[in-house]
Design a protein around this motif. Sequence first.
Motif, PDB file in Angstrom:
ATOM      1  N   VAL A  30       0.836  -1.195   0.000  1.00 35.83           N
ATOM      2  CA  VAL A  30       0.000   0.000   0.000  1.00 35.83           C
ATOM      3  C   VAL A  30       0.874   1.251   0.000  1.00 35.83           C
ATOM      4  N   VAL A  31       0.561   2.164  -0.912  1.00 34.85           N
ATOM      5  CA  VAL A  31       1.193   3.484  -0.926  1.00 34.85           C
ATOM      6  C   VAL A  31       0.186   4.486  -0.383  1.00 34.85           C
ATOM      7  N   LEU A  32       0.477   5.025   0.786  1.00 37.14           N
ATOM      8  CA  LEU A  32      -0.394   5.998   1.440  1.00 37.14           C
ATOM      9  C   LEU A  32      -0.128   7.397   0.897  1.00 37.14           C
ATOM     10  N   ASN A  33      -1.152   8.239   0.973  1.00 35.53           N
ATOM     11  CA  ASN A  33      -0.998   9.630   0.542  1.00 35.53           C
ATOM     12  C   ASN A  33      -1.878  10.541   1.384  1.00 35.53           C
ATOM     13  N   GLY A  34      -1.320  11.708   1.716  1.00 37.48           N
ATOM     14  CA  GLY A  34      -2.072  12.730   2.426  1.00 37.48           C
ATOM     15  C   GLY A  34      -1.232  13.984   2.521  1.00 37.48           C
ATOM     16  N   ARG A  35      -1.838  15.064   2.978  1.00 40.19           N
ATOM     17  CA  ARG A  35      -1.126  16.341   3.054  1.00 40.19           C
ATOM     18  C   ARG A  35      -0.432  16.549   4.393  1.00 40.19           C
ATOM     19  N   ASP A  36      -0.825  15.795   5.412  1.00 42.44           N
ATOM     20  CA  ASP A  36      -0.277  15.954   6.756  1.00 42.44           C
ATOM     21  C   ASP A  36       0.690  14.810   7.048  1.00 42.44           C
ATOM     22  N   ALA A  37       1.982  15.112   7.116  1.00 39.73           N
ATOM     23  CA  ALA A  37       2.996  14.076   7.296  1.00 39.73           C
ATOM     24  C   ALA A  37       2.813  13.324   8.605  1.00 39.73           C
ATOM     25  N   GLY A  38       2.439  14.038   9.674  1.00 40.41           N
ATOM     26  CA  GLY A  38       2.261  13.402  10.966  1.00 40.41           C
ATOM     27  C   GLY A  38       1.129  12.390  10.958  1.00 40.41           C
ATOM     28  N   LYS A  39      -0.013  12.777  10.398  1.00 40.69           N
ATOM     29  CA  LYS A  39      -1.151  11.864  10.326  1.00 40.69           C
ATOM     30  C   LYS A  39      -0.835  10.651   9.457  1.00 40.69           C
ATOM     31  N   LEU A  40      -0.130  10.894   8.366  1.00 38.89           N
ATOM     32  CA  LEU A  40       0.201   9.801   7.453  1.00 38.89           C
ATOM     33  C   LEU A  40       1.135   8.808   8.129  1.00 38.89           C
ATOM     34  N   ARG A  52       5.726  -3.397   3.569  1.00 42.93           N
ATOM     35  CA  ARG A  52       4.649  -3.366   2.571  1.00 42.93           C
ATOM     36  C   ARG A  52       3.906  -2.039   2.540  1.00 42.93           C
ATOM     37  N   VAL A  53       4.413  -1.023   3.215  1.00 41.57           N
ATOM     38  CA  VAL A  53       3.738   0.272   3.278  1.00 41.57           C
ATOM     39  C   VAL A  53       4.715   1.391   2.938  1.00 41.57           C
ATOM     40  N   ALA A  54       4.300   2.261   2.036  1.00 45.88           N
ATOM     41  CA  ALA A  54       5.083   3.443   1.674  1.00 45.88           C
ATOM     42  C   ALA A  54       4.216   4.678   1.863  1.00 45.88           C
ATOM     43  N   GLN A  55       4.843   5.835   1.977  1.00 45.19           N
ATOM     44  CA  GLN A  55       4.124   7.086   2.208  1.00 45.19           C
ATOM     45  C   GLN A  55       4.571   8.154   1.213  1.00 45.19           C
ATOM     46  N   VAL A  56       3.604   8.901   0.703  1.00 44.91           N
ATOM     47  CA  VAL A  56       3.899  10.062  -0.136  1.00 44.91           C
ATOM     48  C   VAL A  56       3.080  11.233   0.391  1.00 44.91           C
ATOM     49  N   VAL A  57       3.766  12.210   0.955  1.00 47.46           N
ATOM     50  CA  VAL A  57       3.092  13.407   1.463  1.00 47.46           C
ATOM     51  C   VAL A  57       2.925  14.385   0.314  1.00 47.46           C
ATOM     52  N   GLY A  58       1.698  14.846   0.090  1.00 47.45           N
ATOM     53  CA  GLY A  58       1.479  15.810  -0.981  1.00 47.45           C
ATOM     54  C   GLY A  58       0.014  15.962  -1.312  1.00 47.45           C
ATOM     55  N   ASP A  59      -0.313  17.061  -1.952  1.00 47.67           N
ATOM     56  CA  ASP A  59      -1.666  17.394  -2.376  1.00 47.67           C
ATOM     57  C   ASP A  59      -1.870  16.876  -3.792  1.00 47.67           C
TER      58      ASP A  59
END
Length: 245
Positions: A30-40, A52-59
């Motif tokens: 799963v690649v997560l996405n959101g604008r708030d780095a802390g919440k993500l 198995r989890v990646a994060q992309v912070v951005g609008d």
Amino acid sequence: MSAKTVIVTGSSSGIGRDIARAFAARGDNVVLNGRDAGKLAAVAAELGAPERVAQVVGDIGSTATGSELVQTAVERFGRVDVLVNNAGIFGAKAFVDVTEAELDSYLDGNLKGTYRTTQAVVRQLLSQGDGGSVVNIGTVLINHALASLPASAALVSKGGVHALTTSLAAELAVHGIRVNAVAPGIIRTPLFGDGDETGSGRLALLNRIGEVSETTSAVLYLADAEFITGHILPVDGGYISGRAA
């Protein structure tokens, strides 16, 4: 079944968060996405299995975010299989009071963001050559508006998402890429807040509001349903079909 790689936009809370949880729980990347780095980061920690989890912070209103989501998926997991376009904004305001800036924010965040992110993902799916699945999140209010909830700006943008769903389903079917949408009714999310649960529930035949897990079930179904494309699935307790009383 082998693990799939799934991009879920707007996955730091509410519907998107639960969708990401469900894909991760069944063993997908799963690649997560959101604008708030802390919440993500907090959601990523909840999911566990950091491999198995990646994060992309951005609008997603920014073209660069869609490109980064695809790049991250390919670098971490080798491919993309499913895109869930959940990120978006919603609010109520009288039609004559909507400013140009507010209208632009809905069009950029809901419609253009979905459009651009899907472009980035579809380019990758085409290069892979073995199909894929896109699931958009719309709203049943496109088909059955509420006089007490004036939300023309938000609904114009979400109506575009519905149109994009059916258009891309036709265009991309030859490539084995399926495009569907889930149209939630009134769901218990942070957006619902302290709303009138009893009164809102009476708007649907099942006489209650929905839970995020019920929206998630519909997303999982459409992501996997190999013979369904161009479908907009209401998850609304019968809201567009009738009333409980």
